[in-house]
Write an enzyme that holds these catalytic residues in place. Structure first.
Site, PDB file in Angstrom:
ATOM      1  N   GLN A   1     -14.527 -15.857   0.434  1.00 54.61           N
ATOM      2  CA  GLN A   1     -13.208 -16.000  -0.179  1.00 54.61           C
ATOM      3  C   GLN A   1     -12.328 -16.915   0.671  1.00 54.61           C
ATOM      4  OE1 GLN A   1     -11.013 -12.312  -0.319  1.00 54.61           O
ATOM      5  NE2 GLN A   1     -11.696 -11.646   1.701  1.00 54.61           N
TER       6      GLN A   1
ATOM      7  N   LEU B   1      -9.429 -16.516   1.586  1.00 59.23           N
ATOM      8  CA  LEU B   1      -8.666 -15.780   2.584  1.00 59.23           C
ATOM      9  C   LEU B   1      -9.311 -15.912   3.959  1.00 59.23           C
ATOM     10  CD1 LEU B   1      -6.512 -13.779   3.527  1.00 59.23           C
ATOM     11  CD2 LEU B   1      -8.000 -11.927   2.734  1.00 59.23           C
ATOM     12  N   ASN B   2     -10.620 -15.699   4.043  1.00 57.45           N
ATOM     13  CA  ASN B   2     -11.298 -15.779   5.332  1.00 57.45           C
ATOM     14  C   ASN B   2     -11.373 -17.216   5.837  1.00 57.45           C
ATOM     15  OD1 ASN B   2     -13.051 -13.333   3.757  1.00 57.45           O
ATOM     16  ND2 ASN B   2     -12.161 -12.863   5.733  1.00 57.45           N
TER      17      ASN B   2
ATOM     18  N   HIS C   1      -2.495 -12.870   1.092  1.00 60.93           N
ATOM     19  CA  HIS C   1      -3.526 -13.904   1.072  1.00 60.93           C
ATOM     20  C   HIS C   1      -2.886 -15.284   1.240  1.00 60.93           C
ATOM     21  CE1 HIS C   1      -6.892 -11.552  -1.263  1.00 60.93           C
ATOM     22  NE2 HIS C   1      -6.332 -10.827  -0.305  1.00 60.93           N
TER      23      HIS C   1
ATOM     24  N   TYR D   1      -0.123  -1.292   6.457  1.00 60.19           N
ATOM     25  CA  TYR D   1      -1.467  -1.791   6.746  1.00 60.19           C
ATOM     26  C   TYR D   1      -1.541  -3.291   6.494  1.00 60.19           C
ATOM     27  CZ  TYR D   1      -6.568  -2.273   6.554  1.00 60.19           C
ATOM     28  OH  TYR D   1      -7.870  -2.673   6.754  1.00 60.19           O
ATOM     29  N   TYR D   2      -1.012  -3.735   5.373  1.00 60.71           N
ATOM     30  CA  TYR D   2      -1.046  -5.165   5.074  1.00 60.71           C
ATOM     31  C   TYR D   2       0.078  -5.923   5.771  1.00 60.71           C
ATOM     32  CZ  TYR D   2      -5.116  -5.113   2.200  1.00 60.71           C
ATOM     33  OH  TYR D   2      -6.420  -5.012   1.810  1.00 60.71           O
TER      34      TYR D   2
ATOM     35  N   HIS E   1      -1.602  -4.286  -3.961  1.00 63.59           N
ATOM     36  CA  HIS E   1      -2.132  -3.233  -3.101  1.00 63.59           C
ATOM     37  C   HIS E   1      -1.372  -1.917  -3.259  1.00 63.59           C
ATOM     38  CE1 HIS E   1      -5.131  -5.582  -1.067  1.00 63.59           C
ATOM     39  NE2 HIS E   1      -4.269  -6.540  -0.858  1.00 63.59           N
TER      40      HIS E   1
ATOM     41  N   HIS F   1      -2.277  11.807  -4.550  1.00 62.97           N
ATOM     42  CA  HIS F   1      -1.138  11.859  -3.636  1.00 62.97           C
ATOM     43  C   HIS F   1      -0.344  13.151  -3.821  1.00 62.97           C
ATOM     44  CE1 HIS F   1      -2.159   7.634  -4.399  1.00 62.97           C
ATOM     45  NE2 HIS F   1      -1.833   7.435  -3.140  1.00 62.97           N
TER      46      HIS F   1
ATOM     47  N   GLU G   1      -9.667  32.016  23.257  1.00 65.03           N
ATOM     48  CA  GLU G   1      -9.883  32.738  22.002  1.00 65.03           C
ATOM     49  C   GLU G   1      -8.666  33.575  21.622  1.00 65.03           C
ATOM     50  OE1 GLU G   1     -13.589  34.802  22.797  1.00 65.03           O
ATOM     51  OE2 GLU G   1     -14.716  33.142  21.887  1.00 65.03           O
TER      52      GLU G   1
END
Length: 742
Positions: free
Chosen positions: A142, A144-145, A198, A270-271, A424, A475, A675
């Site tokens: 892709q 993107l990479n 991207h 995350y993104y 996303h 969720h 314990e």
């Protein structure tokens, strides 16, 4: 006269040559010529910098010893050719840095030889043989990479620019760099010409090689997008996101649109972490080469604000909250956040709190910003980075919902009332997750993907990401009639967002966040108020959750709680089926095994569990008609792509307007060594709704010591200046602001 004109012309030429030479000074992208000299002067005197340099030298020396491999591309993520080309981009960038700092030509020669190998194959390289992407790359499956590769390799080229001959530079630029930049931009407008993480990588890649080559066309293309390009604005990419939304594109548009004024990135942390590297590394290049753009001041300095926002979107261990598509475990120890911390410190206000994070990261960038951080640490300027309660608005103008984080002692509530989050995004309005000391108490599932693990779908998103992880039932929020919010459709969800009712962290003993959602289910309004309350009657602060539902139709409502740990006790009877069956047929329900079903004769339902040596109790105000269900993720998942984790659902049928009220208590501890169990039981004996009107909801909380507390929230007028009087059981309660607690 002729002699005079000749002299003048020669002078002008000399000036032009001087200007051209100054414009082409290298390195100037991330490392600068002046910065390199400062670094050399400080070598062997900065422990953090020296350790980073030594570790990098050992890694790159080992790579050089292995030789150069630039294989013909054939694999998805995780496959050999993908991993090798990805590794090559890092190694070239790092070898270039070592050449500048250590002045050892072996590093420059290594980069040159590898670049010339890429030049020899790229001229005739077809599109990548894997065709799954909406925008195929050449080195990778892709674009993107491919963009990732060019962002890093641009830095390597800048570092060895003067080591190369003019003929070698011409060869590389003509046969490799310019065609590479063209492929990910003008040849792939569906990838490049939009607002998305991207495209940010694509913009940065084109812009950074443009800066090194001093190519104004590429720089402008990076900043503003491809000029005069007509595109189908209704077309969708493979993530479901709309291409070139509203015709905006380019690096500046990718700063303007996704970031709120508070620095929250609409796709989630995350993104945001993933996108921060191209945002900041290209911005640093622009600052060094084109300071007149004042890129770090753009949109009121939002790039630097975003770093503070991102750090606050992490738990006590530095791991980012997995909102939307987010892989758990990603943290500020990633290299992208080393870049973010260093650049923020250097170009921002030199916040000493950032130095404490740099100390934890145990590495710095080997550039001007990393030098500044290493100097700050050496000089004892580091102070703890304190994460407090914070409300981060969403949307370019900060008016499209947001994320509220409440922190009290070691407890963290993450309340999501944000926008859809681009392609996303998940369909989980008014959802929440809950943490204690960095451990999940009630979880957000995150994404369904094994990133860069070839055996699992080539390392890419699995189909269960859409059928489970994005669906509302995955969720901790309300589901109506077993349907996801906005019908689970991006084009509907992207038009709406919840509205903040109130965020108040002014009193450390009672902090709350409240928001309303009216579009997830047409004809239904959800209003959720969540508060973390610290009170003497409890060992730790407890969470109060009030979810009001108004609807013009009769519905079934499901409210799930995805708890982490081992069930200890319930106060209700339930039956466990001999044969497990899925809870439903679609919208995520097909992935839930129904493990138990019961009901209660009590006014309160209680569920207690143990996780990592700590006890937790859910207390909910329920009625005899409520169904109480234990579920487990993993049905209709023959390839075991989903984690087999537990949940508890309160189901309420044949209801229009209703109210869900719950508390979550963290209490006690258990030691497997001694314990011994300490304070393993709930402190709440009764949870009761004593008033629920359009304007006010009042909840009575009685402890096992027979001490009662009353919490009242204003449902309509929550301003700080508002005064309220409410009569409950013939007693008047008066207060100012959004809530009453006593």
């Amino acid at each position: 006269m002729i002699k005079y004109l000749t002299t003048v012309l020669l002078s002008i030429c000399a000036i032009l040559i001087t200007i051209s030479t100054a414009a082409q000074e290298h390195p100037s992208l991330i490392l600068t010529k002046e910065g390199v000299e400062k670094i050399k002067a400080e070598l062997s005197s900065l422990p953090l910098f020296d350790a980073s340099l030594q570790k990098l030298k050992e890694e790159i020396d080992a790579e050089i010893a292995l030789g150069i491999d630039t294989p013909i591309p054939k694999d998805y993520s995780g496959g050999y050719t993908h991993v090798r080309h990805k590794r090559n981009m890092f190694v070239m960038q790092q070898a270039g840095v070592l050449y500048q700092i250590l002045e050892d030509e072996k590093y420059a020669k290594y980069v040159k030889d590898m670049l010339l190998q890429y030049e020899s194959i790229y001229k005739t390289l077809p599109l990548h043989p894997k065709t799954r992407s909406y925008a195929q790359g050449k080195l990778f499956w892709q674009c993107l990479n491919d963009s990732n590769w060019l962002v890093y390799v641009s830095q390597a080229y800048d570092c060895i620019y003067n080591y190369l001959s003019a003929a070698e530079r011409k060869k590389l630029e003509k046969n490799l760099f310019r065609p590479f930049a063209d492929h990910i931009s003008v040849d792939s407008p569906q990838f490049y010409q939009r607002v998305h993480n991207h495209s940010t990588w694509g913009n940065a890649a084109v812009g950074m090689i443009g800066l090194v080559m001093n190519d104004k066309e590429l720089i402008d293309r990076a900043l503003y997008g491809i000029p005069d390009l007509e595109m189908d604005k209704t077309a969708k990419d493979d993530d479901g996101g709309f291409i070139n939304k509203e015709g905006k594109a380019g690096f500046l548009a990718n700063i303007e649109e996704p970031f709120s004024p508070d620095g929250y990135y609409n796709e989630g942390p995350y993104y945001q972490r993933y996108a921060m590297y191209p945002f900041l590394i290209f911005a640093e290049g622009l600052q060094n080469v084109k300071p007149e753009l004042k890129i770090f001041e753009y949109k009121d300095g939002v790039l630097l604000k975003s770093i503070n926002a991102l750090l606050n979107l992490s738990d006590a261990d530095g791991e980012f909250f997995p909102l939307n598509d987010g892989q758990k475990g990603m943290s500020y120890y990633t290299d992208a956040l080393v870049t973010a911390v260093d650049i923020s410190y250097y170009y921002g206000n030199q916040d000493p709190g950032l130095l404490s994070i740099a100390e934890k990261q145990k590495k710095v960038l080997l550039d001007d910003s990393g030098l500044a951080v290493a100097l700050g640490v050496k000089n004892g300027k580091a102070k703890p980075f304190i994460k407090k309660s914070i409300n981060l608005s969403d949307g370019p103008g900060g008016k499209q919902g947001g994320v509220g984080i409440l922190r009290s002692d070691d407890l963290e509530l993450v309340f999501k009332y944000a926008t859809q989050g681009s392609s996303h995004g998940h369909y989980d309005k008014l959802s929440y997750s809950y943490y204690e000391n960095g451990d999940e108490v009630l979880q957000d599932y995150g994404l369904a993907r094994f990133v860069n693990i070839e055996q699992k779908g080539g390392g890419n998103y699995l189909k269960e990401n859409k059928t489970w992880a994005k669906q509302t039932i995955a969720h901790n929020t309300l589901v109506q009639n077993e349907k996801s919010h906005y019908q689970g459709k991006y084009d509907i969800g992207s038009k709406h967002n919840p509205i903040l009712h109130v965020f108040d962290d002014s009193n450390s003993n009672v902090q709350l966040v409240s928001a309303k959602e009216t579009n997830a289910y047409p004809g239904t309004e959800m209003h959720r108020t969540m508060a973390i309350i610290k009170d003497d009657g409890f060992e730790k602060p407890f969470l109060l959750d009030i979810l009001r539902v108004k609807s013009d139709s009769t519905n079934q409502y499901d409210l799930p709680f995805y708890f982490m740990g081992q069930v200890l006790k319930t106060n209700f009877e339930y039956e466990v089926p001999k044969i497990l069956e899925p809870l439903g047929i679609d919208n995520g329900y097909q992935h839930l095994w129904s493990e138990g079903c019961g009901s209660t004769t009590e006014k309160n339902t209680k569920l207690s569990w143990l996780e990592k040596g700590r006890f937790y109790t859910l207390t909910s105000a329920t009625s005899e008609d409520d169904e109480l269900r234990f579920v487990r993720i993993g049905a209709n998942d023959p390839e075991f792509n989903l984690r087999r984790e537990a949940g508890f659902i309160i189901r309420r049928k044949d209801t229009d307007n209703t109210l869900f009220v719950s508390t979550i208590e963290a209490h006690g501890s258990y030691s497997p060594v001694s314990e011994s169990a300490v304070n393993s039981n709930s402190s709440i004996s009764a949870l009761e709704v004593v008033l629920d009107t359009e304007d006010y909801t009042a909840i009575s909380i009685t402890t096992v010591k027979d001490i009662s507390k009353l919490f009242i929230v204003a449902n309509t007028n929550a301003s700080k200046e508002a005064t309220h009087t409410v009569k409950i059981n013939n007693k008047n309660y008066e207060w100012s602001g959004s809530y009453y607690f006593k």
